[in-house]
Structures are given as structure tokens and as C-alpha cells.
Design an enzyme around this catalytic site. Structure first.
Site, short mmCIF file in Angstrom:
data_model
loop_
_atom_site.label_atom_id
_atom_site.label_comp_id
_atom_site.label_asym_id
_atom_site.label_seq_id
_atom_site.Cartn_x
_atom_site.Cartn_y
_atom_site.Cartn_z
N THR A 1 5.46 -12.04 4.57
CA THR A 1 4.62 -12.45 3.43
C THR A 1 5.48 -13.04 2.33
OG1 THR A 1 3.08 -10.68 3.99
CG2 THR A 1 2.83 -11.67 1.84
N TRP B 1 0.81 -1.22 0.00
CA TRP B 1 0.00 0.00 0.00
C TRP B 1 0.84 1.27 0.00
CZ3 TRP B 1 1.75 2.39 4.26
CH2 TRP B 1 2.27 1.59 5.28
N VAL C 1 8.47 3.80 4.13
CA VAL C 1 9.16 3.61 2.86
C VAL C 1 10.11 2.44 3.09
CG1 VAL C 1 10.67 4.70 1.12
CG2 VAL C 1 9.10 6.11 2.46
N CYS C 2 10.19 1.52 2.12
CA CYS C 2 11.03 0.34 2.36
C CYS C 2 12.49 0.74 2.56
CB CYS C 2 10.90 -0.66 1.21
SG CYS C 2 11.23 0.08 -0.38
N SER D 1 6.23 -7.40 2.87
CA SER D 1 7.04 -7.71 4.05
C SER D 1 7.80 -9.03 3.88
CB SER D 1 6.14 -7.80 5.27
OG SER D 1 5.22 -8.85 5.08
N GLU E 1 10.59 -8.46 -3.56
CA GLU E 1 11.14 -7.18 -3.05
C GLU E 1 10.61 -7.04 -1.63
OE1 GLU E 1 13.18 -5.15 -4.46
OE2 GLU E 1 13.20 -6.06 -6.44
N GLU F 1 12.85 -4.08 10.99
CA GLU F 1 12.18 -2.96 10.33
C GLU F 1 11.02 -2.42 11.19
OE1 GLU F 1 9.65 -3.95 6.89
OE2 GLU F 1 10.59 -2.27 5.85
N PRO G 1 1.48 2.43 -3.98
CA PRO G 1 0.67 1.43 -4.69
C PRO G 1 0.82 1.47 -6.21
CG PRO G 1 -0.73 3.14 -3.76
CD PRO G 1 0.65 3.37 -3.21
N LEU G 2 0.95 2.67 -6.77
CA LEU G 2 1.05 2.73 -8.24
C LEU G 2 2.50 2.62 -8.71
CD1 LEU G 2 -1.68 5.07 -9.63
CD2 LEU G 2 -1.81 2.82 -8.63
N LYS H 1 -2.75 -7.76 -8.08
CA LYS H 1 -3.50 -7.73 -6.81
C LYS H 1 -2.99 -6.58 -5.96
CE LYS H 1 -3.41 -9.30 -2.63
NZ LYS H 1 -4.11 -8.14 -2.05
#
Ligand code: NAD
Length: 510
Positions: free
Chosen positions: A226, A147, A277-278, A223, A244, A377, A150-151, A171
Site C-alpha cells: 500500500t 488496524w 506487530v510491525c 503494508s 511507516e 513479513e 488503531p489508536l 482514515k
């Protein structure tokens, strides 16, 4: 209620169930979207598999033209889409407008590079041979997106995958499906079933998409937990994976830089998008000779950040994505404080903001490298800062991590910069300019932060698999069977006149 987009048509979920999407700044429900399950996953993958038959043979120039048209449409609609992104994701409007521009640029970029080269010609081993490598699309690519961007993170997958000739099942995150669904009719230009969008909760629809017999490759950002679940589900089916995953990026500040400049860069890295932000700066190692000055400057910037309605023009930060995330962050801070950390500023919900998942940008000192704040994280606006004696200690601590997504250093000393760059595991290493990306540069994680790369030519090759083609353009009878005599094989023990000849020279006639 918006529907899903499968096979070029709007459709509800097979179960007819739906779920609510909320605004994290107000906690109000925005809308409902279909809650997909395995039946919808099957429909979407089958639609993409059918569309692959034509999309894979669509000429590169035509694909590029369609991708440029898509990019132009995104730019034309940027305000409406960015508004929706802000309503459901909480990121300030101006940042979402910027994200859409970036996303459009990625479609332009891959439209062009994919029509340039699709393989290579090898130097022939023998006359009359032509050996070439053709890079082919995999087929149906399942793209699973988080999220926070997202784009943009959609574009890092969908653009190269499409440009390479794959078809897509996308998805979006359950937090941000509405803005992605706004793209459906723009995706229609690629043809029915070329890009499909299914909305739903995590594993409920995610796992059937991953394990579907017609899914060739899964491109995932999210994450580590996941990522592991997806890898586990994919393993028995040997599905190809690009992952990623999360980061816990170190940020080193040396004693030879302008501390005001470094503190501004560090605050940007820590608090942009509320630290969600990752590649946020998640742990700061500052030379002890400048430590106090740095902490003062950094905390002053943190205190000055304006929290508020992310739709408004005069704010710097919006809310966190959800209440459970805010509670996790509070727990991490409480654990660190219980172990001796001190809060310099922030560390609490803004008392005057009763609605929305807001949290004050937080600076912590007296932290130790063992605290979970430093080891895992946080994905929030929390900056723990530790003094270090010099570059060796900074680099040793920075690299002592199971993550390897990004790393930062501020220094004018080339030797420090190169030493840190060489000795820290990081897919991206920033020197004096944090969180900046270049579409042409590969992005991804070392260690547990991921497998594979997005962006650049590497990000296109992630969606093409090589086929080596061997051809002899002069057909002639060849002594394929038994071209050698035993005595020609070195060391075979027969000796004689042929012994010791190389297999190639004494063997096949070409
Ligand atoms: P998440 O892992 O909770 O969810 C990501 C996506 O995976 C969502 O669409 C979700 O519905 C789906 N999902 C969840 N469980 C699934 C399953 N079992 N099978 C298939 N799909 C499943 O992550 P998030 O909270 O949306 O995003 C935050 C995380 O993403 C952070 O860890 C962050 O570091 C990471 N991230 C990484 C990058 C990168 O490029 N490395 C970029 C942005 C975010």
C-alpha cells in the site's frame, strides 16, 4: 449505524453505501459504517482546509491545553473505547487499555514539546542581519492508519500534526473504524473541521484523499504494497509523504545470556498481538551452542499461551484479524515445510475453536534463509529459528534483508551488541528488551520499511516545514547591482590592482 465525522458534524456517505465491521473472535457482524468515496474525501479535505485558517494561528499554549484535555478524556473513557477496539480488532482487552494510556501520553507529550520551540535563530553573517528559521505547519494532513494499533498509530500522526498547527483528515482501517469514530466528539474540542474522520475501503477513498489538491502531506502506516500504491498516486502531484511500512525483524540470541530470560523476551516479541506487530520478531538466529535449549524453552512458552475470547481476563492471545490473513499464514508454513522445515509446535487452527480466526503460536526449525518465511513479513504468530555459528553469521543473515524496521539482540557481551547495532539496518535496535518504545525516541524504517520518522522531535518536525527568514534591521542603500569590477574576480584574467580580492571583502557594502 455510526456516521462519519466531517466539519464537526455526523454525516453519511455521498453514495449512501455502507460496509460491515465484524468481530474476528466470533465472526459476528458488529455494525455498519459509511463507505466513503471521492465525494466524501473532497468534503473532508475542504473542511480541514477551511479549519486550517484558524487552527494554524491558535497559540501554542491553547493547543497544548486542548491536547491535554483530549488525553484526559481518553483516559476517562478508556474502558469503553478499549472494549470496542477488542471487539473489532481482536487484541486482548488489557492490551487495548494499555494502548489508550499510551495514546493519551503521546497527546500530552506533543502538546508540550510543540509549545517549546518552533525554529531557531542563526548566527548572522553580517551586522544588522537577523536570520531565523520558522517551522510552519503544512496545512491539511491526511492520516491513513492500519488496524493492528488503531489508536496508537493514529496518535503518532494526529498528535504531532495538530500540535504543529495542521488540520487533519483521518482514515481508519476498514477493519477498525468503530473505535476511531468513538473519538469524534472528543476531537470536536479542537474546532469544527480541525480533525475529520472518513471511513471506507483502501484506495476507493484513500486515493482521492492522497491526490486532493488541498492535501499537503500524507502520513501513512501500513503494508509496503500500500505504501508503494500511495507513493505512486502521490508522485504526479508531488505530495509530501511520511511512510511507516512493514518489517521482518531479526532476533539474535547469543550464548552468554540466561536462556530462560531470552526465550521469554523472544516469545513476547514473536507472539504479542498474535505476531501482528510491525516490529514483531519474525526470524530468530540462535548461537548453535544454546540452540536446542533455546528451542525447548521457547516452544514450551508457545505451547503454554492461552488462546481465547480477547474480552476475557485469562487469555494471552486473541484471533488473527481475518480469514484471508490466516490462509496466507498457513500457506507460508506449508511452503516452508515443503522445503524441509519442521514444525515444533502449533502450525494449525486450534481444533476445539470452531469460530473466530484463531491460530496456534507456531515454532519452526530446519529453516533456511531462502524461505519466504525468512525473507518477507508474515505478520502472524510464527517463529522460525535458525542456528548460527557466531555473531558474524548472525549479523550477516540478520542484515540480509530488504526491510529495516527493527532488530533485537540478547547478549551480555558489549562487543557483540555494538557490532550488531552498527551492522544491521534498523530504525530501532533493541538490546535485551524487545518491543519497548519511548515517546521521545524516533521510530521508523530504513530501506523498504519506510520514509521519515514518527515520535520524538523528529516526529514533530515531520509535520512542520522550515521557512528561512532573512531580515536586515538597518535599512540603507546598498550597491546591489554590479558591486564588483571584473578585475576583482579571481581568475577573470584582467589582473590589475584589484585582482585576487575576495568577493565579499571587496564587494558589497554592509
Ligand atoms: P494496509 O496497507 O492493507 O492498510 C493500511 C491502511 O491503508 C488502511 O487504512 C487501508 O484502508 C489503507 N489503504 C489501502 N490501500 C490504500 C490506497 N491505495 N490508498 C490509500 N489508502 C489505502 O495495512 P494493514 O493490513 O492495515 O496493516 C498491516 C501492515 O501495516 C503490516 O505490513 C505492518 O507491518 C504495517 N505496520 C507498520 C507499522 C510501522 O510503524 N512501520 C506499524 C503497524 C503496522
Amino acid at each position: 449505524m455510526p456516521k462519519m465525522w466531517i466539519g464537526g458534524e455526523w454525516t453519511g456517505s455521498a453514495s449512501r453505501r455502507a460496509f460491515a465491521v465484524s468481530n474476528p473472535a466470533t465472526e459476528a457482524v458488529l455494525d455498519e459504517v459509511p463507505r466513503a468515496d471521492a465525494r466524501d474525501a473532497d468534503r473532508a479535505v475542504r473542511a480541514a482546509a477551511e479549519a486550517f485558517k484558524t487552527w494554524r494561528t491558535t497559540p501554542g499554549l491553547e493547543r497544548a491545553n486542548l491536547m491535554h484535555q483530549f488525553a484526559t478524556a481518553l483516559r476517562q473513557k478508556h474502558h469503553a473505547i478499549a472494549r470496542q477496539m477488542t471487539l473489532e480488532g481482536g487484541k486482548p482487552l488489557i492490551e487495548n487499555i494499555d494502548e489508550i494510556e499510551w495514546c493519551a501520553g503521546v497527546f500530552d507529550y506533543y502538546g508540550e514539546i510543540a509549545r517549546d520551540q518552533a525554529g531557531k535563530v542563526l548566527a548572522p553573517v553580517f551586522q544588522h542581519q537577523i536570520n531565523f528559521v520558522r517551522k510552519e505547519p503544512y496545512g491539511v494532513v491526511v492520516c491513513i492508519v492500519p488496524w493492528n494499533y488503531p489508536l496508537l498509530l493514529m496518535s503518532w500522526k494526529v498528535a504531532p500534526a495538530l500540535a504543529a498547527g495542521n488540520t487533519i483528515v483521518l482514515k481508519p482501517s476498514e477493519e477498525t473504524p468503530l473505535s476511531t469514530l468513538m473519538l469524534a466528539e472528543e476531537f470536536a474540542r479542537f474546532g469544527p473541521g480541525v480533525v475529520n474522520i472518513v471511513t471506507g475501503y483502501g484506495a476507493e477513498v484513500g486515493e482521492p484523499l492522497v491526490v486532493h489538491k488541498d492535501t499537503a502531506l500524507v502520513a501513512f502506516t501500513g503494508s509496503i504494497a500500500t505504501g508503494k500504491a500511495i507513493a505512486g498516486a502521490a508522485a504526479p502531484h508531488l505530495k509530501k509523504l511520511n511512510l511507516e511500512l512493514g518489517g521482518n525483524d531479526p532476533f539474535i540470541v547469543c550464548d552468554d545470556v540466561d536462556i530462560d530470560v531470552a526465550a521469554k523476551g523472544a516469545a513476547w516479541a514473536a507472539f504479542l498481538n498474535m505476531g501482528q506487530v510491525c516490529t514483531s520478531g519474525e526470524r530468530f538466529y540462535v548461537f548453535d551452542s544454546v540452540f536446542e535449549r533455546f528451542v525447548d524453552r521457547f516452544a514450551a512458552i508457545a505451547r503454554g499461551l492461552r488462546l481465547g475470547d480477547p474480552m476475557g481476563p485469562d487469555i494471552d492471545c486473541g484471533p488473527l484479524i481475518r480469514e484471508s490473513h490466516r490462509v496466507q499464514i498457513e500457506k507460508k508454513i506449508a511452503d516452508a515445510v515443503a522445503q524441509g522445515a519442521s514444525v515444533v509446535c502449533g502450525g494449525r487452527r486450534p481444533p476445539h475453536m470452531k469460530k473466530g480466526f484463531f491460530f496456534e503460536p507456531t515454532v519452526l526449525v530446519d529453516v533456511s534463509h531462502k524461505m519466504s518465511l525468512m525473507r518477507s513479513e508474515t505478520f502472524g504468530p510464527i517463529a522460525p529459528i535458525m542456528p548460527v555459528k557466531g555473531i558474524e553469521e548472525a549479523v550477516r543473515l540478520a542484515d540480509d534483508s530488504e526491510y529495516g524496521l527493527g532488530a533485537n539482540i540478547y547478549t551480555n557481551n558489549l562487543e557483540y551488541a555494538m557490532y550488531a547495532m552498527e551492522n544491521i539496518h534498523a530504525g530501532t535496535f533493541w538490546i535485551n528488551d524487545p518491543l519497548t518504545d519511548n515517546d521521545a525516541g524516533p521510530f521508523g524504517g530504513m530501506r523498504m520499511s519506510g520514509m521519515g520518522r514518527e515520535l520524538g522531535i523528529e516526529g514533530l518536525d515531520a509535520f512542520r516545514e522550515p521557512k528561512h527568514v532573512h531580515m536586515d534591521w538597518k535599512i540603507e542603500a546598498k550597491p546591489y547591482w554590479y558591486p564588483y569590477r571584473w578585475q576583482d574576480v579571481p581568475g577573470a584574467g584582467h589582473g590589475g590592482p584589484g585582482a585576487g580580492k575576495s568577493r565579499r571583502k571587496g564587494g558589497r557594502k554592509r
